[in-house]
Design a protein around this motif. Structure first.
Motif, PDB file in Angstrom:
ATOM      1  N   TYR A  94       0.835  -1.189   0.000  1.00 31.83           N
ATOM      2  CA  TYR A  94       0.000   0.000   0.000  1.00 31.83           C
ATOM      3  C   TYR A  94       0.877   1.248   0.000  1.00 31.83           C
ATOM      4  O   TYR A  94       1.869   1.310   0.719  1.00 31.83           O
ATOM      5  CB  TYR A  94      -0.880   0.034   1.242  1.00 31.83           C
ATOM      6  N   CYS A  95       0.449   2.240  -0.780  1.00 31.42           N
ATOM      7  CA  CYS A  95       1.091   3.540  -0.687  1.00 31.42           C
ATOM      8  C   CYS A  95       0.197   4.463   0.143  1.00 31.42           C
ATOM      9  O   CYS A  95      -1.025   4.272   0.198  1.00 31.42           O
ATOM     10  CB  CYS A  95       1.351   4.138  -2.055  1.00 31.42           C
ATOM     11  N   ALA A  96       0.826   5.433   0.770  1.00 32.13           N
ATOM     12  CA  ALA A  96       0.097   6.351   1.639  1.00 32.13           C
ATOM     13  C   ALA A  96       0.693   7.746   1.522  1.00 32.13           C
ATOM     14  O   ALA A  96       1.884   7.893   1.219  1.00 32.13           O
ATOM     15  CB  ALA A  96       0.164   5.864   3.088  1.00 32.13           C
ATOM     16  N   ALA A  97      -0.139   8.747   1.784  1.00 29.86           N
ATOM     17  CA  ALA A  97       0.296  10.140   1.642  1.00 29.86           C
ATOM     18  C   ALA A  97      -0.145  10.962   2.834  1.00 29.86           C
ATOM     19  O   ALA A  97      -1.193  10.713   3.445  1.00 29.86           O
ATOM     20  CB  ALA A  97      -0.268  10.738   0.357  1.00 29.86           C
ATOM     21  N   ARG A  98       0.661  11.976   3.123  1.00 23.25           N
ATOM     22  CA  ARG A  98       0.358  12.896   4.212  1.00 23.25           C
ATOM     23  C   ARG A  98       0.847  14.270   3.811  1.00 23.25           C
ATOM     24  O   ARG A  98       2.008  14.432   3.420  1.00 23.25           O
ATOM     25  CB  ARG A  98       1.069  12.454   5.495  1.00 23.25           C
ATOM     26  N   HIS A  99      -0.039  15.252   3.910  1.00 28.54           N
ATOM     27  CA  HIS A  99       0.374  16.614   3.665  1.00 28.54           C
ATOM     28  C   HIS A  99       1.303  17.058   4.784  1.00 28.54           C
ATOM     29  O   HIS A  99       1.065  16.756   5.958  1.00 28.54           O
ATOM     30  CB  HIS A  99      -0.840  17.536   3.614  1.00 28.54           C
ATOM     31  N   THR A 100       2.378  17.755   4.414  1.00 24.66           N
ATOM     32  CA  THR A 100       3.325  18.187   5.431  1.00 24.66           C
ATOM     33  C   THR A 100       4.039  19.461   5.009  1.00 24.66           C
ATOM     34  O   THR A 100       4.214  19.719   3.818  1.00 24.66           O
ATOM     35  CB  THR A 100       4.366  17.088   5.706  1.00 24.66           C
ATOM     36  N   VAL A 101       4.441  20.232   5.996  1.00 24.84           N
ATOM     37  CA  VAL A 101       5.312  21.379   5.741  1.00 24.84           C
ATOM     38  C   VAL A 101       6.705  21.110   6.283  1.00 24.84           C
ATOM     39  O   VAL A 101       7.606  21.941   6.187  1.00 24.84           O
ATOM     40  CB  VAL A 101       4.740  22.667   6.369  1.00 24.84           C
ATOM     41  N   SER A 102       6.860  19.902   6.832  1.00 20.36           N
ATOM     42  CA  SER A 102       8.142  19.504   7.390  1.00 20.36           C
ATOM     43  C   SER A 102       8.952  18.760   6.344  1.00 20.36           C
ATOM     44  O   SER A 102       8.409  18.160   5.437  1.00 20.36           O
ATOM     45  CB  SER A 102       7.921  18.600   8.604  1.00 20.36           C
ATOM     46  N   TYR A 107       6.719   7.189   9.438  1.00 18.88           N
ATOM     47  CA  TYR A 107       6.829   5.747   9.291  1.00 18.88           C
ATOM     48  C   TYR A 107       5.832   4.961  10.122  1.00 18.88           C
ATOM     49  O   TYR A 107       5.992   3.767  10.339  1.00 18.88           O
ATOM     50  CB  TYR A 107       8.252   5.286   9.610  1.00 18.88           C
ATOM     51  N   THR A 108       4.771   5.618  10.571  1.00 21.34           N
ATOM     52  CA  THR A 108       3.698   4.869  11.224  1.00 21.34           C
ATOM     53  C   THR A 108       2.404   5.099  10.466  1.00 21.34           C
ATOM     54  O   THR A 108       2.130   6.206   9.982  1.00 21.34           O
ATOM     55  CB  THR A 108       3.514   5.274  12.689  1.00 21.34           C
ATOM     56  N   ALA A 109       1.598   4.042  10.362  1.00 20.24           N
ATOM     57  CA  ALA A 109       0.373   4.123   9.581  1.00 20.24           C
ATOM     58  C   ALA A 109      -0.592   5.217  10.041  1.00 20.24           C
ATOM     59  O   ALA A 109      -1.171   5.905   9.195  1.00 20.24           O
ATOM     60  CB  ALA A 109      -0.315   2.758   9.584  1.00 20.24           C
ATOM     61  N   PRO A 110      -0.786   5.426  11.348  1.00 19.54           N
ATOM     62  CA  PRO A 110      -1.736   6.467  11.769  1.00 19.54           C
ATOM     63  C   PRO A 110      -1.353   7.877  11.323  1.00 19.54           C
ATOM     64  O   PRO A 110      -2.197   8.784  11.335  1.00 19.54           O
ATOM     65  CB  PRO A 110      -1.708   6.361  13.305  1.00 19.54           C
ATOM     66  N   GLN A 111      -0.107   8.080  10.930  1.00 20.70           N
ATOM     67  CA  GLN A 111       0.324   9.399  10.484  1.00 20.70           C
ATOM     68  C   GLN A 111      -0.112   9.715   9.056  1.00 20.70           C
ATOM     69  O   GLN A 111       0.058  10.836   8.595  1.00 20.70           O
ATOM     70  CB  GLN A 111       1.851   9.523  10.579  1.00 20.70           C
ATOM     71  N   TYR A 112      -0.637   8.729   8.367  1.00 20.01           N
ATOM     72  CA  TYR A 112      -1.043   8.913   6.979  1.00 20.01           C
ATOM     73  C   TYR A 112      -2.573   8.888   6.858  1.00 20.01           C
ATOM     74  O   TYR A 112      -3.190   7.860   7.095  1.00 20.01           O
ATOM     75  CB  TYR A 112      -0.457   7.808   6.102  1.00 20.01           C
ATOM     76  N   PRO A 113      -3.164   9.978   6.418  1.00 24.69           N
ATOM     77  CA  PRO A 113      -4.621   9.992   6.245  1.00 24.69           C
ATOM     78  C   PRO A 113      -5.108   9.452   4.905  1.00 24.69           C
ATOM     79  O   PRO A 113      -6.268   9.097   4.761  1.00 24.69           O
ATOM     80  CB  PRO A 113      -4.960  11.480   6.358  1.00 24.69           C
ATOM     81  N   TYR A 114      -4.216   9.373   3.922  1.00 22.62           N
ATOM     82  CA  TYR A 114      -4.634   8.967   2.575  1.00 22.62           C
ATOM     83  C   TYR A 114      -3.926   7.679   2.169  1.00 22.62           C
ATOM     84  O   TYR A 114      -2.695   7.577   2.296  1.00 22.62           O
ATOM     85  CB  TYR A 114      -4.321  10.065   1.558  1.00 22.62           C
ATOM     86  N   TRP A 115      -4.722   6.741   1.630  1.00 18.40           N
ATOM     87  CA  TRP A 115      -4.208   5.417   1.289  1.00 18.40           C
ATOM     88  C   TRP A 115      -4.678   4.969  -0.080  1.00 18.40           C
ATOM     89  O   TRP A 115      -5.804   5.277  -0.492  1.00 18.40           O
ATOM     90  CB  TRP A 115      -4.671   4.387   2.327  1.00 18.40           C
ATOM     91  N   GLY A 116      -3.817   4.201  -0.753  1.00 16.33           N
ATOM     92  CA  GLY A 116      -4.194   3.556  -1.987  1.00 16.33           C
ATOM     93  C   GLY A 116      -4.832   2.208  -1.704  1.00 16.33           C
ATOM     94  O   GLY A 116      -4.909   1.749  -0.559  1.00 16.33           O
ATOM     95  N   GLN A 117      -5.241   1.529  -2.766  1.00 20.24           N
ATOM     96  CA  GLN A 117      -6.002   0.286  -2.632  1.00 20.24           C
ATOM     97  C   GLN A 117      -5.108  -0.940  -2.479  1.00 20.24           C
ATOM     98  O   GLN A 117      -5.604  -1.997  -2.131  1.00 20.24           O
ATOM     99  CB  GLN A 117      -6.915   0.096  -3.851  1.00 20.24           C
TER     100      GLN A 117
END
Length: 125
Positions: A94-102, A107-117
């Motif tokens: 699975y790929c995952a994305a998170r908007h960031t300014v950092s 590297y933890t799943a809960p930090q990513y709000p968007y996920w692929g299938q």
């Protein structure tokens, strides 16, 4: 935000695959990205992550030296190049994305709000 992963398949031990994940919606260059996998009977685990610029990456210990995460901000795509594949790499990736300014990665799943299938990788011996 939508993520579409592809590139999985059946490969023999020692073989290679390159996974791709196209991200649509939002500003791709502002996303930190990650790859996770779920093997049969196991929990989802972290594989690799990359910062928004591509300047920082990190890997799970078992894939270090074999997997490489990269991104092409012009193509809104993140890649996971996998070589020297082993049977234990068999999983749905699975790929995952998170908007960031950092400039860091996550590297933890809960930090990513968007996920692929997910895309299935099967390594046969």
């Amino acid at each position: 935000v939508q993520l579409q992963a592809s590139g999985g398949g059946l490969v023999q031990v020692g073989g290679s695959l390159r996974l791709s994940c196209v991200v649509s919606g939002g500003t791709f260059s502002s996303y930190a990205l990650g790859w996770f996998r779920r093997s049969p009977g196991k929990e989802r685990e972290f594989v690799a992550a990359i910062s928004w610029s591509g300047g920082s990456t990190t890997y799970e210990d078992s894939v270090k030296g074999r997997f490489t995460v990269s991104r092409d901000n012009a193509k809104n795509t993140v890649y996971l190049q996998m070589i020297s594949l082993k049977p234990e790499d068999t999983a749905i990736y699975y790929c995952a994305a998170r908007h960031t300014v950092s400039g860091t990665y996550y590297y933890t799943a809960p930090q990513y709000p968007y996920w692929g299938q997910g895309t299935l990788v099967t390594v046969s011996s």
